[in-house]
Design an enzyme around this catalytic site. Structure first.
Site, PDB file in Angstrom:
ATOM      1  N   ALA A  14       0.812  -1.226   0.000  1.00  0.00           N
ATOM      2  CA  ALA A  14       0.000   0.000   0.000  1.00  0.00           C
ATOM      3  C   ALA A  14       0.843   1.274   0.000  1.00  0.00           C
ATOM      4  O   ALA A  14       0.306   2.365   0.144  1.00  0.00           O
ATOM      5  CB  ALA A  14      -0.951  -0.012   1.207  1.00  0.00           C
ATOM      6  N   ARG A  39       8.530  -0.232   2.517  1.00  0.00           N
ATOM      7  CA  ARG A  39       9.021   1.144   2.732  1.00  0.00           C
ATOM      8  C   ARG A  39       8.118   1.843   3.744  1.00  0.00           C
ATOM      9  O   ARG A  39       7.126   2.471   3.379  1.00  0.00           O
ATOM     10  CB  ARG A  39       9.043   1.906   1.400  1.00  0.00           C
ATOM     11  CG  ARG A  39      10.084   1.397   0.408  1.00  0.00           C
ATOM     12  CD  ARG A  39       9.896   2.017  -0.952  1.00  0.00           C
ATOM     13  NE  ARG A  39       8.628   1.636  -1.557  1.00  0.00           N
ATOM     14  CZ  ARG A  39       8.161   2.118  -2.705  1.00  0.00           C
ATOM     15  NH1 ARG A  39       8.848   3.004  -3.379  1.00  0.00           N
ATOM     16  NH2 ARG A  39       6.992   1.712  -3.175  1.00  0.00           N
ATOM     17  N   ASP A  64       7.331  -7.581   4.591  1.00  0.00           N
ATOM     18  CA  ASP A  64       7.848  -8.119   3.338  1.00  0.00           C
ATOM     19  C   ASP A  64       7.121  -9.429   3.103  1.00  0.00           C
ATOM     20  O   ASP A  64       7.343 -10.410   3.837  1.00  0.00           O
ATOM     21  CB  ASP A  64       9.367  -8.342   3.451  1.00  0.00           C
ATOM     22  CG  ASP A  64       9.976  -8.783   2.125  1.00  0.00           C
ATOM     23  OD1 ASP A  64       9.247  -9.367   1.301  1.00  0.00           O
ATOM     24  OD2 ASP A  64      11.178  -8.549   1.934  1.00  0.00           O
ATOM     25  N   VAL A  65       6.247  -9.470   2.102  1.00  0.00           N
ATOM     26  CA  VAL A  65       5.403 -10.667   1.922  1.00  0.00           C
ATOM     27  C   VAL A  65       6.212 -11.901   1.542  1.00  0.00           C
ATOM     28  O   VAL A  65       5.691 -13.018   1.599  1.00  0.00           O
ATOM     29  CB  VAL A  65       4.266 -10.431   0.885  1.00  0.00           C
ATOM     30  CG1 VAL A  65       3.289  -9.367   1.348  1.00  0.00           C
ATOM     31  CG2 VAL A  65       4.818 -10.119  -0.500  1.00  0.00           C
ATOM     32  N   SER A 144      -2.977  -9.606 -13.817  1.00  0.00           N
ATOM     33  CA  SER A 144      -2.474  -8.776 -14.915  1.00  0.00           C
ATOM     34  C   SER A 144      -2.974  -9.347 -16.238  1.00  0.00           C
ATOM     35  O   SER A 144      -3.268 -10.549 -16.320  1.00  0.00           O
ATOM     36  CB  SER A 144      -0.942  -8.799 -14.925  1.00  0.00           C
ATOM     37  OG  SER A 144      -0.424  -8.205 -16.114  1.00  0.00           O
ATOM     38  N   TYR A 157       7.735 -12.898 -15.337  1.00  0.00           N
ATOM     39  CA  TYR A 157       6.657 -12.058 -14.772  1.00  0.00           C
ATOM     40  C   TYR A 157       5.304 -12.625 -15.194  1.00  0.00           C
ATOM     41  O   TYR A 157       4.413 -12.812 -14.360  1.00  0.00           O
ATOM     42  CB  TYR A 157       6.804 -10.597 -15.211  1.00  0.00           C
ATOM     43  CG  TYR A 157       5.657  -9.743 -14.720  1.00  0.00           C
ATOM     44  CD1 TYR A 157       5.536  -9.438 -13.354  1.00  0.00           C
ATOM     45  CD2 TYR A 157       4.663  -9.282 -15.582  1.00  0.00           C
ATOM     46  CE1 TYR A 157       4.464  -8.687 -12.880  1.00  0.00           C
ATOM     47  CE2 TYR A 157       3.596  -8.529 -15.117  1.00  0.00           C
ATOM     48  CZ  TYR A 157       3.500  -8.233 -13.765  1.00  0.00           C
ATOM     49  OH  TYR A 157       2.437  -7.491 -13.289  1.00  0.00           O
ATOM     50  N   PRO A 187      -5.090  -5.788 -14.673  1.00  0.00           N
ATOM     51  CA  PRO A 187      -4.890  -4.603 -15.510  1.00  0.00           C
ATOM     52  C   PRO A 187      -3.870  -4.804 -16.618  1.00  0.00           C
ATOM     53  O   PRO A 187      -2.963  -5.633 -16.525  1.00  0.00           O
ATOM     54  CB  PRO A 187      -4.328  -3.562 -14.525  1.00  0.00           C
ATOM     55  CG  PRO A 187      -4.375  -4.185 -13.157  1.00  0.00           C
ATOM     56  CD  PRO A 187      -4.417  -5.662 -13.374  1.00  0.00           C
ATOM     57  N   VAL A 190      -0.582   0.396 -16.422  1.00  0.00           N
ATOM     58  CA  VAL A 190      -1.015   1.390 -15.428  1.00  0.00           C
ATOM     59  C   VAL A 190       0.202   2.240 -15.075  1.00  0.00           C
ATOM     60  O   VAL A 190       1.287   1.691 -14.813  1.00  0.00           O
ATOM     61  CB  VAL A 190      -1.517   0.710 -14.135  1.00  0.00           C
ATOM     62  CG1 VAL A 190      -2.212   1.725 -13.228  1.00  0.00           C
ATOM     63  CG2 VAL A 190      -2.429  -0.466 -14.426  1.00  0.00           C
ATOM     64  N   THR A 192       2.291   3.688 -12.706  1.00  0.00           N
ATOM     65  CA  THR A 192       2.635   3.642 -11.280  1.00  0.00           C
ATOM     66  C   THR A 192       4.165   3.578 -11.219  1.00  0.00           C
ATOM     67  O   THR A 192       4.826   3.885 -12.207  1.00  0.00           O
ATOM     68  CB  THR A 192       2.051   2.370 -10.615  1.00  0.00           C
ATOM     69  OG1 THR A 192       2.645   1.234 -11.270  1.00  0.00           O
ATOM     70  CG2 THR A 192       0.536   2.294 -10.708  1.00  0.00           C
TER      71      THR A 192
HETATM   72  P1  NDP Z   1       4.103  -0.057  -7.584  1.00  0.00           P
HETATM   73  O1  NDP Z   1       5.544  -0.379  -7.777  1.00  0.00           O
HETATM   74  O2  NDP Z   1       3.699   1.367  -7.603  1.00  0.00           O
HETATM   75  O3  NDP Z   1       3.561  -0.719  -6.251  1.00  0.00           O
HETATM   76  C1  NDP Z   1       3.950  -2.017  -5.848  1.00  0.00           C
HETATM   77  C2  NDP Z   1       3.640  -2.180  -4.384  1.00  0.00           C
HETATM   78  O4  NDP Z   1       4.000  -3.501  -3.998  1.00  0.00           O
HETATM   79  C3  NDP Z   1       4.430  -1.208  -3.525  1.00  0.00           C
HETATM   80  O5  NDP Z   1       3.608  -0.704  -2.517  1.00  0.00           O
HETATM   81  C4  NDP Z   1       5.533  -2.078  -2.951  1.00  0.00           C
HETATM   82  O6  NDP Z   1       5.869  -1.603  -1.640  1.00  0.00           O
HETATM   83  C5  NDP Z   1       4.810  -3.426  -2.839  1.00  0.00           C
HETATM   84  N1  NDP Z   1       5.734  -4.536  -2.749  1.00  0.00           N
HETATM   85  C6  NDP Z   1       6.642  -4.962  -3.661  1.00  0.00           C
HETATM   86  N2  NDP Z   1       7.345  -5.988  -3.185  1.00  0.00           N
HETATM   87  C7  NDP Z   1       6.883  -6.233  -1.930  1.00  0.00           C
HETATM   88  C8  NDP Z   1       7.221  -7.153  -0.910  1.00  0.00           C
HETATM   89  N3  NDP Z   1       8.184  -8.069  -1.078  1.00  0.00           N
HETATM   90  N4  NDP Z   1       6.536  -7.110   0.257  1.00  0.00           N
HETATM   91  C9  NDP Z   1       5.559  -6.205   0.428  1.00  0.00           C
HETATM   92  N5  NDP Z   1       5.197  -5.288  -0.479  1.00  0.00           N
HETATM   93  C10 NDP Z   1       5.857  -5.310  -1.650  1.00  0.00           C
HETATM   94  O7  NDP Z   1       3.354  -0.862  -8.752  1.00  0.00           O
HETATM   95  P2  NDP Z   1       1.785  -1.160  -9.006  1.00  0.00           P
HETATM   96  O8  NDP Z   1       0.947  -0.390  -8.096  1.00  0.00           O
HETATM   97  O9  NDP Z   1       1.585  -1.018 -10.453  1.00  0.00           O
HETATM   98  O10 NDP Z   1       1.747  -2.713  -8.664  1.00  0.00           O
HETATM   99  C11 NDP Z   1       0.751  -3.286  -7.833  1.00  0.00           C
HETATM  100  C12 NDP Z   1       0.307  -4.611  -8.424  1.00  0.00           C
HETATM  101  O11 NDP Z   1      -0.289  -4.380  -9.688  1.00  0.00           O
HETATM  102  C13 NDP Z   1       1.431  -5.626  -8.662  1.00  0.00           C
HETATM  103  O12 NDP Z   1       0.995  -6.900  -8.260  1.00  0.00           O
HETATM  104  C14 NDP Z   1       1.623  -5.587 -10.180  1.00  0.00           C
HETATM  105  O13 NDP Z   1       2.132  -6.792 -10.683  1.00  0.00           O
HETATM  106  C15 NDP Z   1       0.195  -5.329 -10.617  1.00  0.00           C
HETATM  107  N6  NDP Z   1       0.034  -4.816 -11.976  1.00  0.00           N
HETATM  108  C16 NDP Z   1       0.588  -3.609 -12.324  1.00  0.00           C
HETATM  109  C17 NDP Z   1       0.419  -3.137 -13.614  1.00  0.00           C
HETATM  110  C18 NDP Z   1       1.036  -1.870 -14.085  1.00  0.00           C
HETATM  111  O14 NDP Z   1       1.136  -1.662 -15.319  1.00  0.00           O
HETATM  112  N7  NDP Z   1       1.436  -0.956 -13.209  1.00  0.00           N
HETATM  113  C19 NDP Z   1      -0.410  -3.869 -14.584  1.00  0.00           C
HETATM  114  C20 NDP Z   1      -0.902  -5.128 -14.103  1.00  0.00           C
HETATM  115  C21 NDP Z   1      -0.717  -5.554 -12.839  1.00  0.00           C
HETATM  116  P3  NDP Z   1       7.333  -1.574  -1.013  1.00  0.00           P
HETATM  117  O15 NDP Z   1       8.302  -1.429  -2.148  1.00  0.00           O
HETATM  118  O16 NDP Z   1       7.292  -0.393  -0.098  1.00  0.00           O
HETATM  119  O17 NDP Z   1       7.429  -2.879  -0.296  1.00  0.00           O
HETATM  120  C1  8X3 Z   2       1.759  -5.308 -15.860  1.00  0.00           C
HETATM  121  C2  8X3 Z   2       1.247  -5.110 -17.242  1.00  0.00           C
HETATM  122  O1  8X3 Z   2       1.764  -5.544 -19.670  1.00  0.00           O
HETATM  123  O2  8X3 Z   2       3.536  -4.612 -18.301  1.00  0.00           O
HETATM  124  O3  8X3 Z   2       1.277  -6.486 -15.307  1.00  0.00           O
HETATM  125  O4  8X3 Z   2       2.896  -6.908 -18.044  1.00  0.00           O
HETATM  126  S1  8X3 Z   2       2.418  -5.570 -18.353  1.00  0.00           S
END
Ligand code: NDP
Ligand code: 8X3
Length: 257
Positions: A14, A39, A64-65, A144, A157, A187, A190, A192
């Site tokens: 989050a 973080r 850390d998951v 995804s 991935y 999705p 996105v 992010t």
């Molecule tokens: P961000 O990088 O903005 O967010 C990722 C989040 O995951 C961060 O809050 C990060 O927090 C957390 N995270 C990563 N590794 C860990 C860990 N080991 N333990 C706990 N938390 C973790 O990317 P998105 O918001 O885009 O990603 C969120 C989800 O959406 C992911 O599952 C991604 O695969 C999915 N997704 C994203 C897409 C895109 O294009 N952006 C498209 C499709 C799916 P911290 O680093 O602080 O731990």
């Molecule tokens: C993230 C979307 O297309 O970069 O899951 O794999 S893509």
């Protein structure tokens, strides 16, 4: 009174992107939030802003998951008022690297598999039993489009997101008689920190991903997650695949010149 007043919603990852947007949107509906990420400074900032703006209760902690013992102790240490989790949003995840498989880095593979598959499994394994016991709850995974169709250099991935897709379907079967909903929101592109993480902050590579495209926003995804979470009791949204209008699949998009 929001549609989720008094519900407890646990969101992994989050501190940024989709997880943060879900936290903000769900708080606006009155949900009390358990927020986690690695973080903590970023997470505290998100949590404080939500508390100040909405007045909902927020419990936030470093997690850390990938670390099963850490997940276990965090969940077993939840104070009583937070033990009943109504909605689990398995969002924490990442892509690392963009290589042909024969050139891929083993560390990148381990990190994606440990976070996207094993992390989701650990959290779900520890949260689901109380939902099963109460015969109530909702698990929402963030998958995804890459979990439906592979693309070049997306190999590991995509494999992790295919696994998320399989796990969503499997969990739904396993709790079919427990009045628990299981959904996935999948999705396309996105905007992010996702690509910054994948390309280790290489701006040029990041910009190329979104060249000529209006990507989805984290808020667009949060909106779909909230839709899943606010259907009538008898309705389960199995899967939402959501892309920007110029993206048709993992591999097909229209880029404006
Ligand atoms: P961000 O990088 O903005 O967010 C990722 C989040 O995951 C961060 O809050 C990060 O927090 C957390 N995270 C990563 N590794 C860990 C860990 N080991 N333990 C706990 N938390 C973790 O990317 P998105 O918001 O885009 O990603 C969120 C989800 O959406 C992911 O599952 C991604 O695969 C999915 N997704 C994203 C897409 C895109 O294009 N952006 C498209 C499709 C799916 P911290 O680093 O602080 O731990
Ligand atoms: C993230 C979307 O297309 O970069 O899951 O794999 S893509």
């Amino acid at each position: 009174m929001g549609r989720l007043s008094n519900k407890v919603v646990f969101i992994t990852g989050a501190s940024s992107g989709i997880g943060k947007a879900c936290a903000e949107l769900f708080a606006g509906e009155g949900a009390n939030l358990i927020l986690s990420a690695r973080r903590v400074d970023r997470l505290n900032y998100v949590a404080d802003a939500i508390r100040e703006k909405t007045g909902v209760k927020v419990l936030d902690f470093k997690l850390d998951v990938r670390n099963y013992e850490e997940v276990k102790s965090a969940i077993s240490a939840l104070p009583d008022e937070w033990k009943q989790i109504d909605i689990l949003i398995n969002n924490a995840g990442l892509a690392r690297g963009f290589d042909n498989l024969y050139e891929g880095r083993i560390e990148d593979w381990e990190e994606m598999i440990d976070t996207n598959i094993k992390g989701l499994l650990y959290v779900t394994r520890l949260v689901l039993p109380q939902m099963v016991e109460r015969k109530s709850g909702h698990v929402i995974n963030i998958g995804s489009v890459a979990g439906h169709q592979v693309y070049a250099k997306g190999n590991v991935y995509a494999a992790t997101k295919f696994a998320v897709n399989a796990l969503t379907q499997s969990i739904r079967l396993d709790v079919l008689d427990k009045n628990i909903k299981v959904s996935t929101v999948d999705p396309g592109m996105v905007l992010t920190e996702f690509s910054y993480v994948r390309f280790s902050g290489n701006e040029e590579k990041v910009n190329k991903v979104y060249e000529g495209i209006t990507p989805l926003t984290a808020e667009d995804i949060a909106d779909s997650v909230l839709f899943c979470a606010t259907r009538p009791a008898h309705v389960n949204i199995n899967e939402i695949i959501i892309t920007t209008a110029a993206q048709a699949s993992s591999t097909q998009m229209y880029r404006q010149k």
